[in-house]
Design a protein around this motif. Structure first.
Motif, PDB file in Angstrom:
ATOM      1  N   ARG A  58       0.811  -1.211   0.000  1.00  0.00           N
ATOM      2  CA  ARG A  58       0.000   0.000   0.000  1.00  0.00           C
ATOM      3  C   ARG A  58       0.851   1.270   0.000  1.00  0.00           C
ATOM      4  NH1 ARG A  58      -3.697  -0.869   5.091  1.00  0.00           N
ATOM      5  NH2 ARG A  58      -1.725  -1.786   5.792  1.00  0.00           N
ATOM      6  N   ILE A 196      -6.354  -1.704  -5.110  1.00  0.00           N
ATOM      7  CA  ILE A 196      -5.210  -0.800  -5.027  1.00  0.00           C
ATOM      8  C   ILE A 196      -4.139  -1.216  -6.029  1.00  0.00           C
ATOM      9  CG2 ILE A 196      -5.615  -0.098  -2.650  1.00  0.00           C
ATOM     10  CD1 ILE A 196      -3.560  -2.095  -1.740  1.00  0.00           C
ATOM     11  N   VAL A 241      -6.491   4.105  -5.508  1.00  0.00           N
ATOM     12  CA  VAL A 241      -7.413   3.301  -4.704  1.00  0.00           C
ATOM     13  C   VAL A 241      -8.780   3.434  -5.374  1.00  0.00           C
ATOM     14  CG1 VAL A 241      -8.463   2.902  -2.452  1.00  0.00           C
ATOM     15  CG2 VAL A 241      -6.111   3.772  -2.595  1.00  0.00           C
TER      16      VAL A 241
END
Length: 407
Positions: A58, A196, A241
């Motif tokens: 992430r 993502i 995202v």
């Protein structure tokens, strides 16, 4: 038996920064218990059943206050900025199919940036590899807790025990330790999934971030240059995202890269020209999860273990960082960090900011993931009005950059 002022369970970014802060700035003896093995950091997180923060793919947007607080704590983000600048100087908020549009420029508010976009694994690695004044036990998990009047005895899976004045639970939104110390967790499933990935576009980002609301949920583009298929973005990369309804997530994840880009382009539009490439996709379900209280007897819960939020507006990690900063400041100079009055002071300081941020993100999710016509019209009017009202803009920016009145 090992004696410590504080035991922190959870070796992610929240636990690591807190261990650094409490040991270096509050002068406490600290042990960090981490389930992930540092030796697995080079391997893919997909090959291990244990989540490893050093392989987390992430990318997160650090709000301006978070950047300032991390720098003040000695983390220092300058090196990460050299690797990937990730500055956010402009933000565009729009609603697909509507006229509502808000543009924000940091120069309007006399600041040089709204925040910084960083790789979560790179930030965690940086904190972990700095000189440590705390004990780091990994890999290890907690198998038993015995709470006494003046201490908590923590037993690990290797058989060792630690006697601590304060237990800090920082092991994420699925923590079972919170329930073990008597905290009740509330969960509200949004029926959405976050997909993502990184993307390259034909036009440079010029340090601009986007939040675009669609009928399924928001699409966020954050300026972040990455390497995709051997090609390194040079000012035209984004971390994305894409929030979609749960029933659509699987079909999107199974599309070819070309077909996926086509669908994404339809949702996002051509603000950045053509989307030319995407990285490997990852996904996770979205829910609001929070504990009924932040403290229990000689225990405190922080970060995602205290509240896991929807990624809309990028508030979750920044709220967790404010947990950390407040806890460090509250425990400075105290002889017993687990004493009732000390923990009560911490909870009192955090409750207003926590409640306001949870309400903000939850309201945005429910308002902007709804195609009911009166609500669509109302939110388009709100976005248009926000763009035309300097005072409202300033209040919104203060809250989302971490400097709101409740923070």
């Amino acid at each position: 038996m090992n004696q410590q002022d504080v035991v922190i369970v959870g070796g992610g970014i929240v636990g690591c920064v807190l261990a650094k802060g409490l040991s270096e700035h509050a002068g406490l003896s600290v042990t960090l218990v981490d389930a992930a093995s540092p030796s697995n950091a080079a391997s893919s997180s997909k090959t291990s059943s244990t989540f490893n923060p050093l392989t987390d793919t992430r990318v997160i947007a650090l709000a301006r206050r978070t950047v300032n607080e991390l720098n003040a704590m000695g983390v220092g983000l300058a090196e990460l900025a050299k690797q990937n600048q990730g500055k956010i100087e402009y933000i565009e908020v729009s609603d697909k199919g509507g006229i509502g549009l808000t543009n924000l420029s940091c120069s309007e508010f006399g600041i040089n940036t709204f925040g910084q976009v960083v790789s979560l694994s790179a930030l965690t690695h940086k904190v972990m590899t700095q000189s440590k004044q705390y004990q780091h036990i990994a890999p290890a998990t907690v198998t038993d807790l015995k709470r006494e009047t003046d201490a908590t005895v923590v037993t690990l899976d290797n058989g060792s025990t630690i006697n601590t004045k304060l237990l800090v639970i920082a092991d994420g939104g699925r923590s079972s330790l919170a329930q073990q110390v008597g905290l009740t967790r509330h969960t509200d499933n949004y029926g959405q999934v976050a997909i993502i990935f990184n993307a390259h576009t034909s036009e440079p980002h010029l340090n601009k971030a986007y939040e675009r609301f669609t009928e399924n949920g928001p699409v966020a583009f954050l300026p972040f240059d990455s390497e995709i298929n051997g090609h390194v973005a040079k000012g035209n990369g984004f971390s994305v995202v894409w929030t979609v309804a749960k029933e659509h997530a699987d079909s999107l994840m199974q599309l070819s890269p070309g077909a996926f880009i086509h669908r994404l382009q339809q949702e996002f539009g051509y603000r950045q020209g053509q989307i030319t490439a995407i990285s490997e996709l990852a996904s996770y379900p979205l829910a609001l999860s929070y504990t009924d209280s932040l403290t229990a007897h000689r225990a405190v819960v922080v970060g995602n273990a205290a509240q896991a939020l929807h990624p809309i507006a990028g508030q979750g990690f920044n709220l967790g960082l404010r947990d950390i900063i407040t806890l460090v400041n509250t425990l400075k100079g105290v002889t017993d960090p687990g004493e009732f009055n000390v923990l009560n002071e911490y909870a009192t300081k955090r409750n207003k900011d926590r409640a306001a941020t949870i309400t903000l993100t939850d309201t945005l999710v429910r308002t902007f993931s709804n195609r009911h016509f009166p609500l669509v019209a109302a939110r388009n009017m709100a976005l248009t009005a926000l763009n035309m009202m300097p005072a409202a803009k300033r209040a919104f920016v203060q809250q989302t950059t971490g400097y709101g009145r409740s923070a």
